[in-house]
Design a protein around this motif. Structure first.
Motif, PDB file in Angstrom:
ATOM      1  N   VAL A  12       4.886   2.404   7.806  1.00 23.68           N
ATOM      2  CA  VAL A  12       3.825   3.382   7.548  1.00 23.68           C
ATOM      3  C   VAL A  12       4.411   4.681   7.021  1.00 23.68           C
ATOM      4  O   VAL A  12       3.880   5.281   6.088  1.00 23.68           O
ATOM      5  N   SER A  13       5.538   5.104   7.577  1.00 29.79           N
ATOM      6  CA  SER A  13       6.149   6.343   7.105  1.00 29.79           C
ATOM      7  C   SER A  13       6.683   6.204   5.685  1.00 29.79           C
ATOM      8  O   SER A  13       6.611   7.134   4.893  1.00 29.79           O
ATOM      9  N   VAL A  14       7.231   5.038   5.345  1.00 28.90           N
ATOM     10  CA  VAL A  14       7.718   4.806   3.977  1.00 28.90           C
ATOM     11  C   VAL A  14       6.553   4.816   2.996  1.00 28.90           C
ATOM     12  O   VAL A  14       6.634   5.415   1.923  1.00 28.90           O
ATOM     13  N   ASP A  19       3.440   7.782  -1.207  1.00 32.26           N
ATOM     14  CA  ASP A  19       2.158   8.327  -1.635  1.00 32.26           C
ATOM     15  C   ASP A  19       2.273   9.810  -1.959  1.00 32.26           C
ATOM     16  O   ASP A  19       1.641  10.301  -2.882  1.00 32.26           O
ATOM     17  N   SER A  20       3.108  10.525  -1.224  1.00 31.33           N
ATOM     18  CA  SER A  20       3.250  11.947  -1.477  1.00 31.33           C
ATOM     19  C   SER A  20       4.099  12.237  -2.701  1.00 31.33           C
ATOM     20  O   SER A  20       4.076  13.343  -3.221  1.00 31.33           O
ATOM     21  N   LEU A  21       4.869  11.266  -3.188  1.00 32.54           N
ATOM     22  CA  LEU A  21       5.684  11.474  -4.376  1.00 32.54           C
ATOM     23  C   LEU A  21       4.860  11.493  -5.649  1.00 32.54           C
ATOM     24  O   LEU A  21       5.244  12.105  -6.634  1.00 32.54           O
ATOM     25  N   THR A  22       3.737  10.819  -5.663  1.00 32.79           N
ATOM     26  CA  THR A  22       2.907  10.807  -6.859  1.00 32.79           C
ATOM     27  C   THR A  22       2.191  12.138  -6.971  1.00 32.79           C
ATOM     28  O   THR A  22       1.511  12.576  -6.052  1.00 32.79           O
ATOM     29  N   THR A  23       2.365  12.787  -8.087  1.00 27.65           N
ATOM     30  CA  THR A  23       1.735  14.079  -8.302  1.00 27.65           C
ATOM     31  C   THR A  23       0.711  13.958  -9.409  1.00 27.65           C
ATOM     32  O   THR A  23       0.886  13.219 -10.370  1.00 27.65           O
TER      33      THR A  23
END
Length: 119
Positions: A12-14, A19-23
């Motif tokens: 889940v953390s990976v 998901d946060s890397l996509t801008t």
């Protein structure tokens, strides 16, 4: 059972990190930015020409003069690998280094490194 719980939390953390890397790129033609100071002596994410090409076209190869220049986005292109490539020109209509009117830049990397700054 503890192994499964740890594996679940890790996965889940990976997934959350990916998901946060996509801008989202909210850049459009006509946006105004300012050229900031590069991390090193040369700009890495703004594709300024090499010194020998600037000199051959009659310009002066001084990258420090580009700092603080206001630039306008003239074209936006999404590449297949997900990066956003923009073409920029000077806001006052002049040429970069006295020789090039338009240069390209990797938008996301240039913003995060501080080479381009929003006004």
């Amino acid at each position: 059972m503890m192994k499964y719980a740890i594996a679940l939390l890790f996965s889940v953390s990976v997934l959350n990190a990916q998901d946060s890397l996509t801008t989202s790129t909210n850049v459009s033609v006509g946006d105004v930015f300012e050229i900031g100071k590069p991390e090193t002596n040369k700009y890495k994410h703004i594709d300024f020409p090499r010194e020998n090409f600037i000199i051959k076209r009659g310009g002066i190869a001084n990258y420090r003069r580009a700092q603080g220049e206001e630039v306008v986005v003239t074209a936006v292109k999404e590449k297949k690998d997900g990066t956003t490539e923009i073409k920029i020109k000077r806001n006052d209509g002049g040429r970069f280094f006295g020789s090039h009117t338009v240069v390209t830049a990797d938008f996301n990397e240039a913003i995060t490194s501080g080479e381009l700054q929003a006004l």
